[in-house]
Design a protein around this motif. Structure first.
Motif, short mmCIF file in Angstrom:
data_model
loop_
_atom_site.label_atom_id
_atom_site.label_comp_id
_atom_site.label_asym_id
_atom_site.label_seq_id
_atom_site.Cartn_x
_atom_site.Cartn_y
_atom_site.Cartn_z
N ALA A 151 0.81 -1.39 0.63
CA ALA A 151 -0.18 0.35 -0.29
C ALA A 151 0.95 0.81 0.13
CB ALA A 151 -0.83 0.14 1.43
N ARG A 152 1.91 1.21 0.89
CA ARG A 152 2.92 3.02 0.92
C ARG A 152 3.17 2.91 -0.67
NH1 ARG A 152 4.18 6.26 2.77
NH2 ARG A 152 5.24 6.10 3.74
N GLY A 153 4.14 1.21 -1.08
CA GLY A 153 4.65 1.68 -2.81
C GLY A 153 3.71 1.81 -3.30
N LEU A 154 2.55 1.72 -3.61
CA LEU A 154 1.64 1.82 -4.77
C LEU A 154 1.19 3.28 -4.66
CD1 LEU A 154 -1.36 -0.45 -4.04
CD2 LEU A 154 0.46 -0.23 -6.32
N THR A 156 3.38 5.61 -4.27
CA THR A 156 4.51 6.92 -4.89
C THR A 156 4.51 7.09 -5.93
OG1 THR A 156 5.85 4.51 -4.69
CG2 THR A 156 5.94 6.01 -2.59
N VAL A 157 3.84 5.50 -6.48
CA VAL A 157 3.26 5.64 -8.09
C VAL A 157 1.70 6.08 -8.44
CG1 VAL A 157 5.01 3.93 -8.64
CG2 VAL A 157 3.50 3.08 -8.57
N LYS A 158 1.42 6.85 -7.33
CA LYS A 158 0.05 6.76 -8.25
C LYS A 158 -1.40 5.91 -8.31
CE LYS A 158 1.44 11.52 -9.06
NZ LYS A 158 1.55 12.84 -10.51
N LEU A 159 -0.51 5.24 -7.55
CA LEU A 159 -1.99 3.24 -7.44
C LEU A 159 -2.84 3.17 -6.09
CD1 LEU A 159 0.28 1.68 -9.87
CD2 LEU A 159 -1.13 3.12 -11.01
#
Length: 356
Positions: A151-154, A156-159
């Motif tokens: 969730a944190r990673g998504l 960062t790439v507007k997903l």
């Protein structure tokens, strides 16, 4: 293998409350205490300390007895702590919130041991960047810190999670799943992560080093037990810093200690030290106390409670992330009338000042 870092559902946690409220572990002066641990690189100092006599040394200093018990399943260890069968347990910050705290058991973190600094990661077999995950099925342990990392990673790439499909996969099955043709995206932790990212064509596109300090590994104890028995916490902190000083030592004593910890965790020295490299250990109690008293802990726990609320981990009937109070030295998040998770740096400060 590493800890299984998956969480108990909020409903099950709530069911444990009745049991815990009757537990003899609560609200009494005691001379014998029990802590539970599970296998994870950052928690291996506990069994080593028990085997080497460090636990006895510090327990004797305070006229108490401390039993250090391994539980084979991580979630079960937290369940048993929540039910009052243990006075303390090794646990991540998120699971401390979503299991005992959400279940009504007032819990205090007395040791900030480490944070994942690359031990958790997202691997793609189709794509070279995290943005390429869009539209893919993602295998992970649902509602675990892997889920949180995703969730944190998504973000960062507007997903968002709507852009992917999660496939719940146990930590025991994640490596096997990663070898199949249909599995193209995997989120997991070490040592499974080491195997998954070594597969031909696999690319590590995001890991926990991008969110330093957010996946924290703690030792927590029952708050009432702590209040009634502060010497218990003093002994635990003494045990911890004595042991991790050996863990850090670059001489033969340190090597022997790490070899013993590696063996206890089912790996060799090279494997253990590889995992240590992606673990930010707070070897100095001043550093640990500084993190707990600083602003980053508040930011982290706000993110964690937000994720937990959005995924119904604070309870099915909970209508706000503020339902469970989280007390830090600088700020209380959520309900001040229902504080159930506390971060107490005072015992680490005693260690830093040589006053244990």
């Amino acid at each position: 293998m590493l800890k299984s870092r998956s969480v108990l559902t909020a409903v099950a946690a709530a069911c444990l409350l009745a049991t815990s409220s009757m537990s003899p572990a609560l609200a009494e002066k005691k001379t014998e205490f029990n802590i539970a641990w599970t296998i994870y690189v950052g928690w291996m100092p506990w069994p080593y300390a028990a085997d080497s006599g460090i636990v006895k040394k510090w327990a004797d200093k305070y006229g108490i007895k401390i039993n250090v018990t391994q539980i084979n399943d991580y979630v079960e260890s937290i369940n048993q702590y929540t039910a009052g069968k243990f006075d303390g347990v090794t646990v991540t910050n998120m699971d401390a919130l979503t299991i005992p705290a959400a279940g009504g058991v007032d819990t205090t973190a007395v040791i900030m041991g480490d944070y994942s600094n690359g031990n958790d990661g997202i691997v793609l077999k189709k794509g070279q960047t995290l943005a390429d995950i869009k539209g893919q099925k993602v295998n992970l342990v649902e509602l675990s810190v892997s889920h949180y990392l995703l969730a944190r990673g998504l973000s960062t790439v507007k997903l968002s999670e709507k852009d992917i499909k999660i496939v719940n996969t146990s930590d025991a099955d994640i490596v096997a799943a990663s070898k199949t043709k249909d599995t193209t995206a995997i989120v997991t932790w070490n040592p499974q992560l080491l195997e998954v990212k070594s597969e031909p064509g696999a690319t590590l596109v995001y890991d926990s080093s991008k969110i330093p300090g957010e996946i924290e590994d703690l030792l927590v104890v029952n708050t009432q037990t702590l209040k009634d028995n502060p010497d218990f916490a003093r002994a635990l902190v003494g045990i911890w810093y004595d042991t991790i000083a050996l863990m850090k030592d670059t001489g033969e004593k340190g090597k022997a200690a790490r070899e013993a910890m590696a063996k206890l965790s089912g790996t060799d020295l090279a494997g253990f030290e590889s995992q240590l490299k992606t673990t930010h250990m707070y070897y100095d109690p001043k550093d640990a106390a500084s993190f707990v008293t600083g602003p980053d802990l508040v930011k982290t726990m706000d993110l964690v409670r937000g994720f937990s609320f959005e995924h119904n981990l604070l309870g099915e009937k909970v209508t706000s992330k503020d339902a469970v109070g989280i007390e830090t030295p600088t700020k209380t998040l959520g309900s001040a009338k229902n504080v159930k998770l506390r971060f107490d740096p005072s015992y680490m400060k005693l260690a830093a000042d040589g006053k244990l």
